[in-house]
Design a protein around this motif. Structure first.
Motif, PDB file in Angstrom:
ATOM      1  N   VAL A   1      15.078  38.628  69.340  1.00 21.59           N
ATOM      2  CA  VAL A   1      15.375  37.604  68.338  1.00 21.59           C
ATOM      3  C   VAL A   1      16.206  38.230  67.234  1.00 21.59           C
ATOM      4  O   VAL A   1      15.850  39.279  66.688  1.00 21.59           O
ATOM      5  N   TRP A   2      17.334  37.595  66.926  1.00 23.59           N
ATOM      6  CA  TRP A   2      18.130  37.985  65.754  1.00 23.59           C
ATOM      7  C   TRP A   2      18.232  36.756  64.862  1.00 23.59           C
ATOM      8  O   TRP A   2      18.841  35.748  65.244  1.00 23.59           O
ATOM      9  N   ALA A   3      17.601  36.802  63.687  1.00 21.89           N
ATOM     10  CA  ALA A   3      17.607  35.651  62.783  1.00 21.89           C
ATOM     11  C   ALA A   3      17.671  36.151  61.346  1.00 21.89           C
ATOM     12  O   ALA A   3      16.695  36.700  60.832  1.00 21.89           O
ATOM     13  N   VAL A   4      18.814  35.968  60.724  1.00 21.57           N
ATOM     14  CA  VAL A   4      19.035  36.425  59.354  1.00 21.57           C
ATOM     15  C   VAL A   4      19.863  35.376  58.619  1.00 21.57           C
ATOM     16  O   VAL A   4      20.869  34.901  59.155  1.00 21.57           O
ATOM     17  N   LYS A   5      19.460  35.000  57.436  1.00 24.24           N
ATOM     18  CA  LYS A   5      20.254  34.070  56.643  1.00 24.24           C
ATOM     19  C   LYS A   5      21.416  34.819  56.005  1.00 24.24           C
ATOM     20  O   LYS A   5      21.207  35.814  55.291  1.00 24.24           O
ATOM     21  N   LYS A   6      22.632  34.376  56.261  1.00 22.65           N
ATOM     22  CA  LYS A   6      23.809  35.019  55.678  1.00 22.65           C
ATOM     23  C   LYS A   6      23.858  34.746  54.168  1.00 22.65           C
ATOM     24  O   LYS A   6      23.412  33.693  53.694  1.00 22.65           O
ATOM     25  N   PRO A   7      24.416  35.681  53.393  1.00 24.95           N
ATOM     26  CA  PRO A   7      24.513  35.477  51.943  1.00 24.95           C
ATOM     27  C   PRO A   7      25.367  34.251  51.609  1.00 24.95           C
ATOM     28  O   PRO A   7      26.256  33.869  52.379  1.00 24.95           O
ATOM     29  N   GLU A   8      25.085  33.667  50.457  1.00 22.60           N
ATOM     30  CA  GLU A   8      25.907  32.543  50.010  1.00 22.60           C
ATOM     31  C   GLU A   8      27.357  33.012  49.874  1.00 22.60           C
ATOM     32  O   GLU A   8      27.632  34.077  49.335  1.00 22.60           O
ATOM     33  N   GLY A   9      28.275  32.206  50.365  1.00 20.89           N
ATOM     34  CA  GLY A   9      29.686  32.551  50.271  1.00 20.89           C
ATOM     35  C   GLY A   9      30.198  33.373  51.426  1.00 20.89           C
ATOM     36  O   GLY A   9      31.405  33.600  51.540  1.00 20.89           O
TER      37      GLY A   9
END
Length: 227
Positions: free
Chosen positions: A148-156
């Motif tokens: 599983v690869w699940a990471v929220k990308k930074p805003e922008g």
């Protein structure tokens, strides 16, 4: 170049990742940041090295280059570097398409130069140990892997125009690392089935999904991802 001379390296593309490469080259004993190639003059001026807008403009000797441009430029940049006789480290993914990768291989062979793709994780001690355990069957025979690869990308993060397209998908930017580890540990992939989704941004890029892989040794793996 003699044994006493530093390795003269150029960095092609001095954005967020390219800048990190450039600073590390400049700070590494035995290396010299000999050129920064980027179309933006202000970006080039941030480094204590000769700056050039494009590869064709480079008029200083280089032993090799680091290609850290957007994915869709990797293939053409690599071909141009090979034509100059420069060995290269290419940020992953190596190219945007299989056809571009084939052309790059031809250019490398014609120029008699070497290329390394930036899959640095396979060199980590933990991954080396895992590969040894699997190859030696120290924990039994491998039959299945789940990732599983699940990471929220930074805003922008997705504001850069090139990241709105297929080249900005986590498949190309992030999942490619984990697929490389699976290949390194389990062997070559023989089959792929995948479903991609666009539940949040709805742009021209896959942002989540599931892939099922099969390997030469009979193993299978499932890969879930989202950014």
């Amino acid at each position: 170049m003699t044994a006493d001379e530093p390795v003269k390296l150029g960095v092609i593309g001095a954005g967020s990742i390219g800048a990190r490469h450039a600073h590390l080259v400049a700070a590494t004993d035995g290396c010299e940041l000999a050129a920064v190639i980027d179309p933006d003059a202000e970006t080039r001026a941030a480094f204590d090295a000769p700056g050039f807008a494009k590869i064709d403009d480079v008029d200083v000797p280089l032993d090799g280059v680091i290609i850290a441009t957007p994915t869709e430029l990797h293939g053409s940049n690599g071909e141009a570097a090979a034509a100059r006789g420069w060995h290269m480290l290419i940020e992953k993914p190596v190219t945007a398409t299989l056809e571009e990768a084939d052309r790059l291989i031809e250019a490398l062979e014609a120029g008699n130069v070497a290329a390394l793709v930036g899959h640095h994780r396979r060199h980590h001690a933990s991954v080396q140990r895992l590969r040894t355990l699997v190859k030696e069957r120290a924990i039994g025979q491998s039959v299945l892997a789940n990732m599983v690869w699940a990471v929220k990308k930074p805003e922008g993060y997705c504001d850069a125009p090139w990241r709105a397209g297929a080249g900005g998908s986590p498949v190309m930017i992030n999942l490619v690392h984990d697929i490389d580890i699976l290949r390194y540990v389990l062997g070559e992939i023989t089959g792929v089935t995948a479903i991609g989704g666009q539940p949040v941004r709805g742009e021209g890029r896959v942002e989540s999904g599931v892939a099922v892989l099969s390997f030469e040794n009979g193993c299978t793996a499932s890969c879930s991802f989202a950014d």
